[in-house]
Design an enzyme around this catalytic site. Structure first.
Site, PDB file in Angstrom:
ATOM      1  N   ASN A 151     -32.583  47.852 -48.534  1.00 34.76           N
ATOM      2  CA  ASN A 151     -33.573  47.871 -47.645  1.00 34.76           C
ATOM      3  C   ASN A 151     -32.735  47.233 -46.421  1.00 34.76           C
ATOM      4  OD1 ASN A 151     -35.498  47.276 -45.920  1.00 34.76           O
ATOM      5  ND2 ASN A 151     -37.038  47.729 -47.138  1.00 34.76           N
ATOM      6  N   HIS A 187     -34.156  44.427 -42.082  1.00 38.98           N
ATOM      7  CA  HIS A 187     -33.953  43.132 -41.328  1.00 38.98           C
ATOM      8  C   HIS A 187     -32.832  43.123 -40.509  1.00 38.98           C
ATOM      9  CE1 HIS A 187     -37.511  41.427 -43.251  1.00 38.98           C
ATOM     10  NE2 HIS A 187     -37.063  41.598 -44.423  1.00 38.98           N
ATOM     11  N   HIS A 200     -37.624  51.502 -43.450  1.00 41.81           N
ATOM     12  CA  HIS A 200     -39.013  51.664 -42.990  1.00 41.81           C
ATOM     13  C   HIS A 200     -39.373  51.964 -41.371  1.00 41.81           C
ATOM     14  CE1 HIS A 200     -43.626  49.818 -43.254  1.00 41.81           C
ATOM     15  NE2 HIS A 200     -43.267  51.120 -42.967  1.00 41.81           N
ATOM     16  N   ARG A 247     -41.880  52.057 -39.031  1.00 41.93           N
ATOM     17  CA  ARG A 247     -43.076  51.551 -38.933  1.00 41.93           C
ATOM     18  C   ARG A 247     -43.731  52.320 -37.601  1.00 41.93           C
ATOM     19  NH1 ARG A 247     -45.720  47.154 -40.665  1.00 41.93           N
ATOM     20  NH2 ARG A 247     -44.495  46.210 -42.313  1.00 41.93           N
ATOM     21  N   ARG A 282     -41.113  48.516 -34.787  1.00 45.95           N
ATOM     22  CA  ARG A 282     -40.867  47.165 -34.612  1.00 45.95           C
ATOM     23  C   ARG A 282     -39.317  46.839 -35.000  1.00 45.95           C
ATOM     24  NH1 ARG A 282     -44.403  43.714 -38.760  1.00 45.95           N
ATOM     25  NH2 ARG A 282     -46.149  45.070 -37.763  1.00 45.95           N
ATOM     26  N   GLU A 308     -39.295  54.641 -45.830  1.00 46.18           N
ATOM     27  CA  GLU A 308     -40.487  54.125 -46.206  1.00 46.18           C
ATOM     28  C   GLU A 308     -41.383  54.604 -45.004  1.00 46.18           C
ATOM     29  OE1 GLU A 308     -40.944  50.053 -46.830  1.00 46.18           O
ATOM     30  OE2 GLU A 308     -39.223  50.228 -48.415  1.00 46.18           O
ATOM     31  N   THR A 355     -44.468  44.596 -45.443  1.00 47.35           N
ATOM     32  CA  THR A 355     -45.557  45.143 -46.134  1.00 47.35           C
ATOM     33  C   THR A 355     -46.043  44.368 -47.146  1.00 47.35           C
ATOM     34  OG1 THR A 355     -44.152  47.332 -45.817  1.00 47.35           O
ATOM     35  CG2 THR A 355     -46.024  47.220 -47.554  1.00 47.35           C
ATOM     36  N   GLU A 358     -43.267  53.009 -56.885  1.00 48.67           N
ATOM     37  CA  GLU A 358     -42.564  51.879 -56.735  1.00 48.67           C
ATOM     38  C   GLU A 358     -43.445  50.398 -56.983  1.00 48.67           C
ATOM     39  OE1 GLU A 358     -39.929  51.392 -53.368  1.00 48.67           O
ATOM     40  OE2 GLU A 358     -40.223  49.199 -53.316  1.00 48.67           O
ATOM     41  N   HIS A 375     -39.815  44.471 -53.435  1.00 50.64           N
ATOM     42  CA  HIS A 375     -40.575  43.331 -52.788  1.00 50.64           C
ATOM     43  C   HIS A 375     -40.571  41.977 -53.322  1.00 50.64           C
ATOM     44  CE1 HIS A 375     -42.967  42.592 -49.083  1.00 50.64           C
ATOM     45  NE2 HIS A 375     -43.243  41.480 -49.633  1.00 50.64           N
TER      46      HIS A 375
HETATM   47  N1  PXP Z   1     -40.067  47.988 -51.235  1.00 50.55           N
HETATM   48  C1  PXP Z   1     -40.860  48.366 -50.070  1.00 50.55           C
HETATM   49  C2  PXP Z   1     -42.017  49.343 -50.376  1.00 50.55           C
HETATM   50  C3  PXP Z   1     -41.262  47.480 -49.127  1.00 50.55           C
HETATM   51  O1  PXP Z   1     -41.766  47.869 -48.052  1.00 50.55           O
HETATM   52  C4  PXP Z   1     -39.834  46.612 -48.833  1.00 50.55           C
HETATM   53  C5  PXP Z   1     -39.922  45.620 -47.649  1.00 50.55           C
HETATM   54  O2  PXP Z   1     -41.040  44.847 -47.416  1.00 50.55           O
HETATM   55  C6  PXP Z   1     -39.241  46.210 -49.867  1.00 50.55           C
HETATM   56  C7  PXP Z   1     -39.278  47.199 -50.958  1.00 50.55           C
HETATM   57  C8  PXP Z   1     -38.227  45.311 -49.818  1.00 50.55           C
HETATM   58  O3  PXP Z   1     -38.515  43.852 -49.796  1.00 50.55           O
HETATM   59  P1  PXP Z   1     -37.626  42.536 -49.687  1.00 50.55           P
HETATM   60  O4  PXP Z   1     -37.232  42.782 -48.264  1.00 50.55           O
HETATM   61  O5  PXP Z   1     -38.895  41.575 -49.999  1.00 50.55           O
HETATM   62  O6  PXP Z   1     -36.692  42.641 -50.678  1.00 50.55           O
END
Ligand code: PXP
Length: 250
Positions: free
Chosen positions: A6, A9, A51, A53, A57, A78, A109, A159, A200
């Site tokens: 993901n 960030h 993702h 949004r 953002r 996402e 999220t 998921e 997550h």
């Molecule tokens: N899966 C989903 C559906 C998410 O929204 C996120 C980001 O919040 C992640 C995985 C990855 O989470 P993390 O950044 O905490 O690894």
């Protein structure tokens, strides 16, 4: 087990400085999301997750387009369960979408999608995606009724939200209880014929317990990989996570 990285960030860092510019408006904009993504793929990422949004953002619509055009693995978009996002996904045609709840105030999220409260909406979006050949995953808490609904509305994939497990990692009894919910949920998902992913809050430490969850197909990991990349570089961060996820080889 497969690794979906993901990259949200990376976009968060970019937007902290260049919010006022579109990513392709300014040649020196950094960090370059696509460059990072290609390095993730080179290091062994099986897929890329981003993702978009509602308030854009971090990830922008143009990022999703560039990713879809340039990556060699697969894009997992996402998105919230809205008509607007649904139209966007059908236009871009990512390999898969993951339906997530969206709350403007949250930093990331926070909770799973409550499919029980919006069965018709989730069913409608899932049907549209299925018809377009886009695999739909529901990001849900590890609760049996959520998993049963996912199966009922013909979602091919779920998921499991690992946030409660990760947030309670420092309290062993609670962490174990959350892990047990994830194990039960994964078994149920598998029995009902769903592909089971998780994500997550997964990091280089708690991955050890995540491996105790059966039937996991793919993990989506962002924050921890991006954090480690600042110190060790993105390729080491991706390679190390993938090895930890597959201790007996890939
Ligand atoms: N899966 C989903 C559906 C998410 O929204 C996120 C980001 O919040 C992640 C995985 C990855 O989470 P993390 O950044 O905490 O690894």
């Amino acid at each position: 087990m497969l690794l979906g990285v993901n990259i949200d960030h990376c976009a968060t860092l970019r937007q902290a400085r260049y919010r006022h510019l579109s990513p392709n408006e300014f040649p020196y904009i950094e960090p370059d999301l696509l460059q990072l993504t290609l390095l993730c793929e080179k290091a062994g990422a099986d897929g890329i997750t981003a993702h978009l949004r509602e308030d854009a953002r971090h990830i922008q619509a143009i990022d999703i387009q560039r990713l879809q055009e340039n990556i060699s693995t697969r894009l997992n978009l996402e998105m919230a369960c809205t008509d607007e996002m649904c139209r966007f996904a059908l236009e871009i045609k990512p390999k898969s979408v993951c339906l997530v709840p969206e709350n403007r105030e949250e930093i990331t999220t926070e909770g799973g999608l409550d499919a029980t409260r919006q069965i018709d909406r989730v069913r409608k979006v899932t049907a549209k995606m299925n018809a377009a050949g886009i695999e739909t995953s529901l990001f849900i808490d590890p609760e049996p009724r959520q998993i049963e609904i996912a199966a009922k509305i013909d979602a091919p994939c779920i998921e499991l939200h690992t946030g409660a497990f990760a947030n309670n990692y420092h309290i062993p009894s609670t962490m174990r209880a959350e892990l047990s919910k994830l194990q039960i949920a994964a078994r149920l998902g598998n029995e009902l014929g769903l592909k089971v992913n998780a994500g997550h809050g997964i990091n280089y430490i708690n991955i050890v317990e995540i491996l105790e969850i059966p039937h996991l197909h793919e993990l989506n990991i962002g924050h921890s990989i991006m954090s480690r990349a600042m110190i060790n570089g993105i390729e080491e961060a991706v390679q190390t996570m993938r090895q930890l996820m597959n201790p007996s080889g890939n």
